[in-house]
Structure formats: structure tokens, C-alpha cells
Enzyme design. Structure first.
Site, mmCIF file in Angstrom:
data_model
loop_
_atom_site.group_PDB
_atom_site.id
_atom_site.type_symbol
_atom_site.label_atom_id
_atom_site.label_comp_id
_atom_site.label_asym_id
_atom_site.label_seq_id
_atom_site.Cartn_x
_atom_site.Cartn_y
_atom_site.Cartn_z
ATOM 1 N N HIS A 14 0.876 -1.196 0.000
ATOM 2 C CA HIS A 14 0.000 0.000 0.000
ATOM 3 C C HIS A 14 0.901 1.231 0.000
ATOM 4 O O HIS A 14 1.497 1.580 1.020
ATOM 5 C CB HIS A 14 -0.906 0.008 1.237
ATOM 6 C CG HIS A 14 -1.823 1.205 1.286
ATOM 7 N ND1 HIS A 14 -3.169 1.089 1.568
ATOM 8 C CD2 HIS A 14 -1.607 2.526 1.099
ATOM 9 C CE1 HIS A 14 -3.725 2.291 1.546
ATOM 10 N NE2 HIS A 14 -2.794 3.181 1.268
ATOM 11 N N HIS A 16 1.593 5.388 -1.699
ATOM 12 C CA HIS A 16 1.216 6.573 -2.482
ATOM 13 C C HIS A 16 2.465 7.157 -3.125
ATOM 14 O O HIS A 16 3.372 7.617 -2.425
ATOM 15 C CB HIS A 16 0.564 7.623 -1.575
ATOM 16 C CG HIS A 16 -0.701 7.137 -0.957
ATOM 17 N ND1 HIS A 16 -1.939 7.309 -1.542
ATOM 18 C CD2 HIS A 16 -0.915 6.426 0.180
ATOM 19 C CE1 HIS A 16 -2.866 6.741 -0.774
ATOM 20 N NE2 HIS A 16 -2.280 6.191 0.267
ATOM 21 N N LEU A 17 2.513 7.134 -4.457
ATOM 22 C CA LEU A 17 3.667 7.689 -5.169
ATOM 23 C C LEU A 17 3.389 9.057 -5.766
ATOM 24 O O LEU A 17 4.318 9.732 -6.202
ATOM 25 C CB LEU A 17 4.116 6.740 -6.295
ATOM 26 C CG LEU A 17 4.889 5.494 -5.893
ATOM 27 C CD1 LEU A 17 5.215 4.661 -7.124
ATOM 28 C CD2 LEU A 17 6.160 5.845 -5.122
ATOM 29 N N ARG A 18 2.088 9.445 -5.841
ATOM 30 C CA ARG A 18 1.726 10.744 -6.444
ATOM 31 C C ARG A 18 2.157 10.791 -7.915
ATOM 32 O O ARG A 18 2.304 9.768 -8.562
ATOM 33 C CB ARG A 18 2.334 11.933 -5.666
ATOM 34 C CG ARG A 18 2.240 11.855 -4.147
ATOM 35 C CD ARG A 18 0.841 11.760 -3.618
ATOM 36 N NE ARG A 18 0.823 11.997 -2.173
ATOM 37 C CZ ARG A 18 -0.161 11.613 -1.381
ATOM 38 N NH1 ARG A 18 -1.204 10.949 -1.854
ATOM 39 N NH2 ARG A 18 -0.117 11.890 -0.095
ATOM 40 N N ASN A 42 -5.220 7.301 -5.837
ATOM 41 C CA ASN A 42 -5.919 8.551 -5.464
ATOM 42 C C ASN A 42 -5.185 9.797 -5.948
ATOM 43 O O ASN A 42 -4.872 10.698 -5.178
ATOM 44 C CB ASN A 42 -6.187 8.610 -3.954
ATOM 45 C CG ASN A 42 -4.925 8.643 -3.097
ATOM 46 O OD1 ASN A 42 -3.891 8.118 -3.492
ATOM 47 N ND2 ASN A 42 -5.011 9.254 -1.930
ATOM 48 N N LYS A 100 -9.497 -0.445 -5.628
ATOM 49 C CA LYS A 100 -9.429 0.257 -4.355
ATOM 50 C C LYS A 100 -10.785 0.858 -4.032
ATOM 51 O O LYS A 100 -11.343 1.612 -4.825
ATOM 52 C CB LYS A 100 -8.385 1.360 -4.503
ATOM 53 C CG LYS A 100 -8.287 2.269 -3.329
ATOM 54 C CD LYS A 100 -7.601 1.599 -2.187
ATOM 55 C CE LYS A 100 -7.871 2.377 -0.906
ATOM 56 N NZ LYS A 100 -6.759 2.342 0.018
ATOM 57 N N HIS A 137 -10.354 0.958 2.099
ATOM 58 C CA HIS A 137 -10.142 1.952 3.153
ATOM 59 C C HIS A 137 -11.333 1.830 4.088
ATOM 60 O O HIS A 137 -12.423 2.307 3.784
ATOM 61 C CB HIS A 137 -10.028 3.368 2.582
ATOM 62 C CG HIS A 137 -9.800 4.397 3.648
ATOM 63 N ND1 HIS A 137 -8.589 5.013 3.856
ATOM 64 C CD2 HIS A 137 -10.623 4.866 4.613
ATOM 65 C CE1 HIS A 137 -8.679 5.831 4.894
ATOM 66 N NE2 HIS A 137 -9.911 5.759 5.373
ATOM 67 N N HIS A 175 -4.402 -0.750 6.067
ATOM 68 C CA HIS A 175 -3.965 0.060 7.206
ATOM 69 C C HIS A 175 -4.901 -0.074 8.407
ATOM 70 O O HIS A 175 -5.446 0.913 8.874
ATOM 71 C CB HIS A 175 -3.762 1.529 6.809
ATOM 72 C CG HIS A 175 -4.894 2.161 6.022
ATOM 73 N ND1 HIS A 175 -6.214 2.103 6.416
ATOM 74 C CD2 HIS A 175 -4.889 2.863 4.868
ATOM 75 C CE1 HIS A 175 -6.946 2.765 5.548
ATOM 76 N NE2 HIS A 175 -6.173 3.223 4.593
ATOM 77 N N LEU A 220 -4.703 9.285 8.160
ATOM 78 C CA LEU A 220 -6.003 8.610 8.241
ATOM 79 C C LEU A 220 -5.830 7.172 7.795
ATOM 80 O O LEU A 220 -5.152 6.938 6.797
ATOM 81 C CB LEU A 220 -7.018 9.331 7.347
ATOM 82 C CG LEU A 220 -7.408 10.730 7.858
ATOM 83 C CD1 LEU A 220 -8.224 11.467 6.814
ATOM 84 C CD2 LEU A 220 -8.182 10.618 9.178
ATOM 85 N N ASP A 248 1.506 2.636 3.512
ATOM 86 C CA ASP A 248 0.662 3.826 3.352
ATOM 87 C C ASP A 248 1.509 5.090 3.401
ATOM 88 O O ASP A 248 1.034 6.150 3.816
ATOM 89 C CB ASP A 248 -0.459 3.867 4.405
ATOM 90 C CG ASP A 248 -1.599 4.782 3.990
ATOM 91 O OD1 ASP A 248 -1.585 5.275 2.850
ATOM 92 O OD2 ASP A 248 -2.490 5.020 4.826
ATOM 93 N N HIS A 252 3.329 14.538 1.701
ATOM 94 C CA HIS A 252 2.735 15.863 1.494
ATOM 95 C C HIS A 252 3.838 16.882 1.747
ATOM 96 O O HIS A 252 4.696 16.677 2.608
ATOM 97 C CB HIS A 252 1.607 16.130 2.496
ATOM 98 C CG HIS A 252 0.372 15.324 2.251
ATOM 99 N ND1 HIS A 252 -0.584 15.669 1.324
ATOM 100 C CD2 HIS A 252 -0.057 14.169 2.814
ATOM 101 C CE1 HIS A 252 -1.553 14.765 1.333
ATOM 102 N NE2 HIS A 252 -1.262 13.831 2.217
ATOM 103 N N ALA A 264 -3.500 14.876 5.725
ATOM 104 C CA ALA A 264 -3.272 13.599 6.416
ATOM 105 C C ALA A 264 -2.246 12.773 5.657
ATOM 106 O O ALA A 264 -2.309 12.692 4.425
ATOM 107 C CB ALA A 264 -4.585 12.832 6.507
HETATM 108 N N1 OTD Z 1 -4.119 8.171 4.566
HETATM 109 N N2 OTD Z 1 -3.170 10.054 3.607
HETATM 110 C C1 OTD Z 1 -3.381 9.574 2.357
HETATM 111 C C2 OTD Z 1 -3.942 8.382 2.152
HETATM 112 C C3 OTD Z 1 -4.076 7.524 3.301
HETATM 113 O O1 OTD Z 1 -6.025 6.354 3.835
HETATM 114 C C4 OTD Z 1 -5.010 6.392 3.158
HETATM 115 O O2 OTD Z 1 -4.728 5.508 2.347
HETATM 116 C C5 OTD Z 1 -2.925 10.394 1.246
HETATM 117 O O3 OTD Z 1 -2.345 11.450 1.522
HETATM 118 O O4 OTD Z 1 -3.102 9.999 0.083
HETATM 119 C C6 OTD Z 1 -3.577 9.366 4.704
HETATM 120 O O5 OTD Z 1 -3.472 9.846 5.845
HETATM 121 ZN ZN ZN Z 2 -6.809 4.564 3.176
HETATM 122 ZN ZN ZN Z 3 -3.129 5.074 1.641
#
Ligand code: OTD
Ligand code: ZN
Ligand code: ZN
Length: 346
Positions: A14, A16-18, A42, A100, A137, A175, A220, A248, A252, A264
Site C-alpha cells: 500500500h 502513495h507515489l503521487r 488517489n 481500491k 479503506h 492500514h 487517516l 501507506d 505531502h 493527512a
Molecule cells: N491516509 N493520507 C493519504 C492516504 C491515506 O487512507 C489512506 O490511504 C494520502 O495522503 O493519500 C492518509 O493519511
Molecule cells: Zn486509506
Molecule cells: Zn493510503
């Protein structure tokens, strides 16, 4: 005294690479230690079709520094408009490894998430048929539910009904942050796994709030009480193959976290493996790290364990992790466990 541990090269289930400059900055932090990662969809706008995922995968590979190897495992963001035929084609081509599910509004960039679960039933049925996992999620977003209860309520009101209505659907509870999540996974033998992040093994809600608000510990699902953190530690270090690593890691820019309405996400890609070695050693379970980080995830996804290895070494001096990584738009703070860690990747 130097101690070392060699495990198959780990994966992150899991991540996030943006995109763009941020992708360029954070990708090496993951690719240095991890062989593969499940890439969260996302983005703004989200990755919703097979074509979107193919294009995003190309951008990730183009951002990979020369000499590094990394295999991004792509996901699609499930929306009420997702086309079951597109999902089937994207999965059967091998491009997409999971869908997802974000309840609408649950976390960063989740506005396109699902509100009416009946609308996604045809997609879920195809997924059950072809064995494509649904990464969830697991938080309700109803404004009357306390943020610390959102995961437990989600299990009862949403997750369990979806699983009962769609036999054979393979689900990853992502998560997990509560003993309720741990217990639900343990009570269900088939088709269910869970990822646990590095930071939720290390912080509880006091770390966010006591002695001043710590924006870099805000993510989160939000970290819960200590008893929940201990339940996660017990699950991760137990050797139970249903639990595996999903960092996760969610970068940011600092100025957007250190803000009146801070974003978050914890950025743990840089130091996750040394932190996990510390955690597992502290719990007398170093021998279980290999299962958690390198074996249980591939087993759930039906993929081979990586052939390469990663060696972690422990030395007398504390490891100096970078406090921040730089991007053209500003720095991103690396997760700080708040105590010295003596492990590093060799
Ligand atoms: N939680 N921030 C992000 C995603 C996750 O729930 C998540 O997967 C994010 O910034 O994309 C976070 O706090
Ligand atoms: Zn999530
Ligand atoms: Zn995430």
C-alpha cells in the site's frame, strides 16, 4: 557488536507515489529497498480505467532512476461508474492487481469514492469471479460517527455486509488501526487479509496530541489508543500470514501539513525497513519480519517472493535518517519514530 538480518527483498502492499515532481522525488525512497508496491490510485483526477493505470505505470517507470529496479503493481479507483468489462480486461492483461474502495470523503482525494454500494455490485461480482482483490479503506464517513470509531463501525455496517453479499470476494483491509480490525481478520479464514503500516506500529493518539499538536503524525485512519497499537504489534509480529506490510507512505509538502487545516499522511518510505527491524526486535520477533514484509503479501496476491535479498544491520551508533527529502516545491518530512533506531539497510 554488529547484528544483521537478511530477508527476501520486501514489497510494500500500500503506497502513495503521487505524480510529477513529487513522484520523481519519492519513488527512489521506495525503490531503494522494495521490489514491488501496490500503487494507490488517489491522484487528482483518480486512476479509474485500465488506460489511466497503463499511463500512470508508464510515468512511474519513466521516473525510476537509472540502475534501480522496481515493479509498480497498479490499482484502479472503484467509482460508481466503473465499467466491469474494463476491470476484467485490465486484470486479465496483468496490468491491474487490485481495485481500491474508498468510501466517499474518507481520506485525501477520496471525493470520487463509493456512496451507494449497490451501484458497484456488478464490479464486485466480476472481481470475485476472477479473484481480483478489493483493497478497502475501512472507515465510515458519516458525520455522526466519532473519528476514532470509524473503522469499527465500518466493519459492522459496510465490510461484513459486502463480504456476505459477494462470496469469494478477496478483500484486503488496509492500514488497520484497531483491535476490532485485527479480530475481524482473525475470525475470517478465507479471502481476507490486512495491511498494517509502519507508523501505526509506533505511534498512538497521544503521540499526535500530547505536548503540542504534531502534524507529521496525523494520518487517516488516525492513530488510536495504546491498546489498539499493541493489538497491531501483536498481529504483525505473530507470523499470521493474513497480516502484511502496507506502509501507506503518503508524502505531502511540509507547508501543507504544518497548516491550519493540515493534510493527512505519514511519509515512511525512507526508513520503514530499519524501523520495522527495531519494532520486531523489541517484540522478540525479528524472525517474523521476513513473513510480514517479504512473504505474506506475495502469498495473498498469488505472486512469487522476490528472488533478491535485503540485508538489515544493527550497529552501536544510532542511524542518522534524513529528516526531510527535497522536492522542487519544498521539503517532505520523513517519519520520525521519536527514539533512536540502530538498524539500517546495508
Ligand atoms: N491516509 N493520507 C493519504 C492516504 C491515506 O487512507 C489512506 O490511504 C494520502 O495522503 O493519500 C492518509 O493519511
Ligand atoms: Zn486509506
Ligand atoms: Zn493510503
Amino acid at each position: 557488536m554488529t547484528q544483521s538480518l537478511t530477508i527476501p527483498r520486501p514489497d510494500d502492499w500500500h503506497l502513495h507515489l503521487r505524480d510529477g515532481a513529487m513522484l520523481q522525488a519519492v519513488l527512489p525512497e521506495t525503490a531503494r529497498d522494495f521490489g514491488r508496491a501496490i500503487i494507490m490510485p488517489n491522484l487528482v483526477p483518480p486512476v479509474v480505467t485500465g488506460a489511466d493505470a497503463a499511463a500512470y505505470r508508464d510515468r512511474i517507470m519513466a521516473a525510476l532512476p537509472e540502475g534501480m529496479t522496481f515493479d509498480p503493481l497498479m490499482t484502479l479507483y472503484l467509482t460508481e461508474a466503473t465499467d466491469p468489462a474494463d476491470v476484467r480486461a485490465a486484470a486479465e492483461s496483468g496490468l491491474v492487481k487490485a481495485l481500491k474502495l474508498y468510501p466517499a470523503g474518507a481520506t485525501t482525494n477520496s471525493a470520487s469514492g463509493v456512496r451507494d454500494f449497490d451501484k458497484v455490485r456488478p464490479v464486485l461480482e466480476i472481481m470475485a469471479e476472477i479473484g481480483l482483490p478489493l483493497c478497502v479503506h475501512g472507515e465510515v464517513t458519516d458525520s455522526d460517527i466519532d473519528i476514532f470509531d470509524r473503522e469499527a463501525v465500518f466493519i459492522d455496517r459496510v465490510l461484513d455486509p459486502i463480504r456476505r453479499a459477494t462470496p469469494g470476494l478477496r478483500v484486503v483491509m488496509e492500514h488497520i488501526t484497531t483491535s476490532n480490525g485485527v479480530d475481524y481478520v482473525k475470525a475470517n479464514d478465507r479471502d481476507l487479509g490486512a495491511t498494517i503500516t509502519t507508523h501505526h506500529l509506533i505511534i498512538n493518539r497521544n503521540h499526535i496530541l500530547v505536548g503540542g499538536i504534531k502534524p507529521h503524525y496525523y494520518c487517516l485512519p488516525v492513530a488510536k489508543r495504546e491498546e489498539h497499537r499493541l493489538a497491531l504489534r501483536a498481529a504483525a509480529t505473530s507470523g499470521d500470514a493474513r497480516f502484511f506490510l502496507g506502509t501507506d507512505s503518503a508524502p505531502h509538502l511540509d507547508h501543507l501539513k504544518e497548516h491550519a487545516c493540515g493534510c493527512a499522511g505519514c511519509f515512511t518510505a525512507t526508513n520503514t525497513m530499519p524501523l520495522l527491524a527495531h519494532v520486531f526486535e523489541e517484540d522478540g520477533a525479528l524472525d517474523k519480519l521476513e513473513g510480514f514484509a517479504s512473504r505474506n503479501g506475495p502469498a495473498f496476491y498469488g505472486l512469487p517472493v522476490n528472488a533478491e535479498t535485503l540485508t538489515l544491520v544493527k550497529s552501536d551508533t544510532a542511524t542518522a535518517f534524513p529528516a526531510k527529502i527535497d522536492t522542487p516545491d519544498g521539503p517532505v518530512t520523513v517519519f520520525d519514530p521519536g527514539y533512536p533506531v540502530h538498524w539500517s539497510v546495508q
